[in-house]
Design a protein around this motif. Sequence first.
Motif, short mmCIF file in Angstrom:
data_model
loop_
_atom_site.label_atom_id
_atom_site.label_comp_id
_atom_site.label_asym_id
_atom_site.label_seq_id
_atom_site.Cartn_x
_atom_site.Cartn_y
_atom_site.Cartn_z
N ILE A 68 0.85 -1.19 0.00
CA ILE A 68 0.00 0.00 0.00
C ILE A 68 0.88 1.24 0.00
O ILE A 68 1.82 1.35 0.79
CB ILE A 68 -0.93 0.04 1.23
N GLU A 69 0.58 2.16 -0.90
CA GLU A 69 1.27 3.44 -0.90
C GLU A 69 0.25 4.57 -0.91
O GLU A 69 -0.81 4.46 -1.52
CB GLU A 69 2.22 3.58 -2.11
N SER A 70 0.61 5.67 -0.23
CA SER A 70 -0.22 6.87 -0.24
C SER A 70 0.68 8.08 -0.15
O SER A 70 1.88 7.97 0.08
CB SER A 70 -1.24 6.84 0.91
N THR A 82 -4.71 11.12 2.59
CA THR A 82 -4.25 9.76 2.29
C THR A 82 -3.24 9.23 3.32
O THR A 82 -3.40 8.09 3.78
CB THR A 82 -3.70 9.65 0.86
N THR A 104 -5.33 8.54 6.48
CA THR A 104 -6.17 7.34 6.35
C THR A 104 -5.33 6.07 6.41
O THR A 104 -5.74 5.07 7.01
CB THR A 104 -6.98 7.39 5.05
N THR A 105 -4.16 6.12 5.80
CA THR A 105 -3.30 4.94 5.78
C THR A 105 -2.79 4.61 7.19
O THR A 105 -2.74 3.43 7.57
CB THR A 105 -2.12 5.16 4.82
N THR A 106 -2.40 5.61 7.96
CA THR A 106 -1.97 5.33 9.33
C THR A 106 -3.16 4.83 10.17
O THR A 106 -2.98 3.99 11.06
CB THR A 106 -1.35 6.57 10.00
N PHE A 144 -5.55 2.98 9.03
CA PHE A 144 -5.69 1.57 8.65
C PHE A 144 -4.63 0.71 9.34
O PHE A 144 -4.92 -0.41 9.80
CB PHE A 144 -5.61 1.42 7.13
N TRP A 155 2.08 -7.50 4.87
CA TRP A 155 1.75 -6.13 4.48
C TRP A 155 3.00 -5.26 4.41
O TRP A 155 3.83 -5.29 5.32
CB TRP A 155 0.78 -5.51 5.49
N ILE A 165 3.31 -1.24 4.03
CA ILE A 165 2.43 -0.07 3.98
C ILE A 165 3.26 1.20 4.15
O ILE A 165 3.95 1.37 5.16
CB ILE A 165 1.34 -0.15 5.06
N PRO A 182 2.84 5.23 4.28
CA PRO A 182 1.88 6.34 4.35
C PRO A 182 2.23 7.54 3.48
O PRO A 182 1.33 8.24 3.01
CB PRO A 182 1.91 6.74 5.83
N PHE A 213 -3.48 5.04 -2.69
CA PHE A 213 -4.52 5.96 -2.22
C PHE A 213 -4.23 7.38 -2.69
O PHE A 213 -3.13 7.89 -2.49
CB PHE A 213 -4.64 5.92 -0.69
#
Length: 412
Positions: free
Chosen positions: A169-171, A180, A183-185, A187, A208, A210, A212, A298
Amino acid sequence: MIVSYLIITLCVQVSIAAVTDGYKSYKDYKIYEIEGDMFGMQKLMGYLQKNYELPYHSRRGDKCLMLVAPDLVPLVDNMAKAGGLTTKTIVDDYSEIIKIEKANPLRSDGFSWTAYYDVDDIYGYLNNMSKTHPDSAQVVVGGQTYEGRQILGLRINTPTRNIKPVMFIESGIHAREWITPATTTYFINQLLTSEDPQIQNLRNSFDWHIFPTVNPDGYHYSYTRDRMWRKTRSKSSWRCYGADPNRNWNYNWLKHGASSNPCDYQTYGGSKPFSEIETRSLSKYITGLDNLVGYVAFHADAQMLLLPYSDSTQHTGNYDDLKQIGQTSLDYGFEVNNEQYKGPATAAEILYKASGGSMDWVRYTKNTPLAFTYELRGRYFYWPPSRIHEQGDEVTQMMLGLATEAAKLGYY
């Protein structure tokens, strides 16, 4: 007609947003909605982009939104009128939005989801979670930046003897899309702390990775100097700064939706594919991931779900599966706040053609079966910090829906 435009132009000086305490205030900048004939719209946008700095513009169908400096208002009004276009002021003074964000009244001493935080605070949160959950979470370095920062992420991989499928996941690739990273943190926090058995199973199902904010230089600049900054912070020979890191990947580079002008405020694609150390180093990290089954990006704030490839209406081999998985994901998210997203579809079908993006490169180069870009909610890159949890809960359910439907179709 052109002569009249030039006469107006001579009377208009390029406007620079007022600077307050080192931060561009955007005092009296207006969000305009312009509507009308497509040819007239293209003519207007082409002229403005060529001759002026537009901090923000977005064209969707027969409508265009743009952030207009006060000194440019007469020019835009006259050109729109001459072209048979209508204009409507959506936001009268963008600086008022910035004031609300900078006030940050709900910010706590620790890390929360009622305020927006700078890069060091986000990284501090990642380090804290790795210390709090040492058996399942560790900080990883996904790359480097022009200004010498590391691109930090969190790997969440609960202990097991089995090799798990990798979900990346990247944002924050576009600096001004603050919702973004938040929201990622959020999640991340759900994955590591939720007592919901479904979320716990979601955590345990994947390895995962991820990240942020994969453009931390740009994010920091947006947070501390220029709210509308989108690009990286590299310096070109033209004495202009930054490239759009989501136009800089080596897939159909500069073919659609990107500029070759180093001073373009939004979509300069860089001097060559992977000219930016951020995209170059992150691509190496991704290349080193074995068993990569899913890639999620995201963005904000078009409120839609996009599938590869972003510059084409031709569909990938498993497009129907992606559409089914994506729709289930959106259905799960809808149950949270009854918010409807457009799609799933390619950007070329429901937004605009764009080449050189991360999702398309990953899909093409790694043949990653599950590749999605979520455009989150918001308006003009603003989302109330007190409501971050709304999108955090939506995204958590969207990821649960994605994983649930992908499992049913045998992707892992």
